[in-house]
Design a protein around this motif. Structure first.
Motif, short mmCIF file in Angstrom:
data_model
loop_
_atom_site.label_atom_id
_atom_site.label_comp_id
_atom_site.label_asym_id
_atom_site.label_seq_id
_atom_site.Cartn_x
_atom_site.Cartn_y
_atom_site.Cartn_z
N PHE A 1 0.01 3.67 2.91
CA PHE A 1 -0.04 4.06 1.85
C PHE A 1 1.27 4.45 1.05
N LYS B 1 2.59 7.00 -2.14
CA LYS B 1 2.11 8.02 -2.97
C LYS B 1 3.01 8.66 -3.99
N SER C 1 -5.91 4.16 -4.55
CA SER C 1 -5.42 4.92 -3.44
C SER C 1 -3.96 4.47 -2.98
N GLU D 1 -3.05 2.15 -1.15
CA GLU D 1 -2.84 1.45 -0.13
C GLU D 1 -2.54 -0.09 -0.18
#
Length: 689
Positions: free
Chosen positions: A579, A581, A615, A617
């Motif tokens: 991931f 962020k 998300s 991902e």
């Protein structure tokens, strides 16, 4: 409602109280409540919360509650008002916060176990009571080696304010380990739910060629009351030479005690075999003062060093940390001893005295800085004025309001001048006062009037200084000098705006800073008082509510500078998942912190990866091979885009390296090759490579 209070997590719409009242004449009564937080059903008296509570910003709310009966026999209805302060009960909704990060320090490998090494980890907790009690611990699961070598503990400075103190548990060895990362967790003592925060302290170990003196009973931390008598014992010190075979004589001295608050007592040798020196740190003849800026700005801490010097040899320093506790040795002081104030005879009840710039200050901290304020009549003022606040802590502006405006009469010599004292008391004892002389001035017949009692405007946070926000004009029925008006703006944040006193135009001010004067992320609304004053001195004020419109002036920020991952040859997924962020601090109207992710570019022709836009991902679309790129590394540029207007984005690099499996058979780079061979090609001619 005398003992009524509200928890700060009370939900909006909750019925929190039921008012009761009756009329001796038997008529029905109705209720009202003022303020932004509560509403009441006029008939039933049920009080409902209408605004979110936050004790850290608003520790109590003020409300004026009225009960009104019905008209009887043509007489006006009677209204009875009461004022209540409703305290807000704290809920543990704020985790501990670290300040002045990152943290790091250097320590010599010869530092003595128990020595205090570092005390610059500052932690605060905005909650109150036990919710703000913080405990520090070293996180053994994350940094086990560091937790074996170093001890982490907290030192309380004030309520909700702590200093993290790091001391040495075991001897250090530069050749074995020259660098440590200490993971620290600060956990509060919330009764319902405890909150925590973590940080990391970097420690660099310095190499030492010989064994310096050692302090046997370090660390040296003590708590001393300010203004302690000279010779007060602070801490006992034991030191000896680090070389036990033939210990050298030592000399102990103080260093870094720039204020001269401490001295060393008589030094004795405890044991002739190992040459242990014993002495005591004492307070000196210089009075210890917690209000000294050196101590005050360091949260009540005063640090200095003890130096142990070998004869013709090595020396060692150890830090002494003294927590200086406050005593009530400062008295409240008024900014002026005597103030003359003029007020118009037609001033309204509840209006603060104009021009009363009076401040009272107490140099102590915490409860030692608490005092009460009262008014004492000198001449004809008893009951005519009221004071706010009646109790205060530290530095407080004094507000005196008119309580009985009907007693002010310029034409009456006995009602045109009032004299009283503002008295500050501590624990019931008068300690300071200031005299206020109020002179009543004549007033013109008409006050300025505004078309509205309140105004609401909005302005973008990105506007330049000098931008016109609003134009508000009042009218005055008087003529000549009494009809000439000038305008001003007051209140918390009024310096952000500039008013043309003649034209009544409100502009954004030039704050003299490199950043914009208005910042939605710092303050979203301003509640100000806009005043018009005529030539006779009559003032009319209205409330102005200025809302700052959010602009998308902050781009998303990734939590890392780059992301790297290594996968096996032929991998079709990340394990664990990968991931990215990023966060965005803009408000709800500019996306509310939403961030969307996308792949901008890569070093392969096909789409070997897919980025989930919400998300963050990153997933693999097909098996990966080291032959796709010359360096066996996929280099991707991932973009985080916010939801504001105009859109802002930030890019970050993602690098995926494929580990080559040398046990696999060779294979062609392409599935099909095509070439052309001339019909007259000679034997042995090269026609493809």
């Amino acid at each position: 409602m005398n003992s009524f209070s509200l928890r700060e997590d009370t939900g909006v719409g909750t019925a929190v109280y039921t008012l009761k009242g009756h009329d001796p004449e038997g008529t029905d009564v109705s209720f009202t409540v003022s303020g932004d937080y509560l509403s009441v059903n006029r008939e039933s008296g049920v009080v409902t919360l209408v605004h979110t509570l936050d004790r850290e910003t608003t520790p109590y709310i003020e409300a004026i509650i009225t009960v009104t009966d019905e008209r009887v026999f043509g007489m006006e209805a009677n209204t009875v008002p009461i004022r209540r302060q409703i305290p807000i009960i704290d809920v543990n909704d704020n985790p501990p916060q670290y300040h002045n990060t990152p943290y790091g320090f250097t320590v010599a490998e010869s530092a003595s176990p128990g020595a205090t090494l570092y005390s610059q980890v500052k932690i605060t907790d905005a909650d109150g009571g036990s919710n703000s009690d913080v405990k520090l611990e070293c996180i053994k699961e994350e940094t086990p080696k560091a937790c074996e070598k170093f001890e982490v503990r907290e030192a309380r400075v004030a309520e909700g304010e702590y200093v993290g103190v790091i001391s040495l548990r075991q001897l250090l060895d530069y050749e074995t380990e020259s660098h440590y990362n200490i993971a620290i967790r600060a956990r509060d003592s919330g009764r319902e739910t405890a909150l925590s925060a973590t940080t990391t302290v970097t420690v660099e170990v310095q190499d030492v060629q010989d064994q310096p003196p050692v302090f046997l009973n370090a660390p040296f931390t003590a708590t001393v009351r300010e203004a302690s008598a000279p010779g007060t014992k602070v801490v006992e010190v034991e030191a000896r030479d680090g070389d036990l075979g033939e210990p050298r004589p030592l000399t102990l001295t103080l260093e870094g005690d720039d204020a001269g608050y401490f001295t060393l007592g008589h030094t004795t040798v405890r044991d002739d075999d190992d040459g242990v020196l014993v002495t005591t740190v004492l307070t000196s003849n210089v009075t210890l003062d917690r209000e000294n800026p050196i101590i005050l700005n360091n949260g009540g801490l005063y640090t200095f060093y003890i130096r142990a010097q070998e004869e013709d040899g090595e020396a060692a320093l150890t830090q002494v940390t003294v927590v200086v506790t406050d005593v009530d040795d400062q008295r409240p002081v008024f900014s002026d001893d005597h103030i003359d104030v003029q007020v118009p005879e037609d001033i309204a009840d509840g209006t603060p005295l104009p021009g009363l710039n009076l401040v009272v200050s107490d140099g102590d901290v915490g409860e030692n800085a608490r005092f009460t304020l009262t008014l004492e009549d000198i001449f004809a003022s008893d009951g005519t004025f009221s004071i706010f606040p009646e109790a205060a802590v530290g530095r407080t502006p004094v507000v005196v309001k008119v309580a009985r405006a009907d007693r002010l009469d310029f034409e009456n010599p006995e009602a045109s001048n009032f004299i009283f004292k503002v008295v500050a008391s501590e624990k019931g004892t008068r300690v300071a006062s200031a005299v206020v002389n109020v002179t009543v001035t004549d007033a013109n017949d008409n006050a300025p009037t505004f078309p509205q009692s309140a105004y609401r405007f909005s302005v973008s946070e990105s506007v330049s200084p000098g931008k016109l926000v609003a134009s508000i004009l009042a009218s005055d029925s008087d003529s000549g000098l009494f009809g000439e008006l000038s305008y001003s703006l007051k209140g918390f944040g009024a310096e952000k705006f500039r008013v043309d006193p003649t034209l009544g135009k409100i502009y954004v001010a030039d704050c003299g800073a490199e950043t914009a004067c208005l910042d939605f992320e710092r303050q979203q609304t301003y509640s100000l008082t806009y005043s018009a004053i005529d030539g006779g001195g009559k003032v009319t004020s209205v409330n102005i509510f200025l809302g700052v419109d959010d602009e998308n002036d902050n781009a998303p920020v990734f939590t890392r500078r780059e992301y790297r991952r290594t996968v096996d040859e032929g991998a079709s997924n990340f394990d664990p998942p990968l991931f990215v962020k990023a966060t965005d601090v803009d408000g709800e109207t500019q996306g509310g912190g939403k961030v969307f992710y996308s792949i901008q570019e890569g070093n392969t022709e096909d789409e070997a990866f897919f980025m989930e836009p919400v998300s963050g991902e990153l997933t693999i679309q097909r098996p990966l091979t080291h032959m796709d790129t010359p360096s066996a590394t996929y280099a991707l540029t991932v973009r985080a885009t916010d939801a504001g207007e105009p859109r802002k984005h930030t890019d970050v690099g993602v690098f995926v390296t494929v580990g080559r499996d040398t046990n696999r058979p060779p294979r062609f780079r392409q599935r099909r090759y095509k070439t052309e061979v001339p019909e007259d090609a000679m034997p042995g001619a090269r026609w493809s490579r």
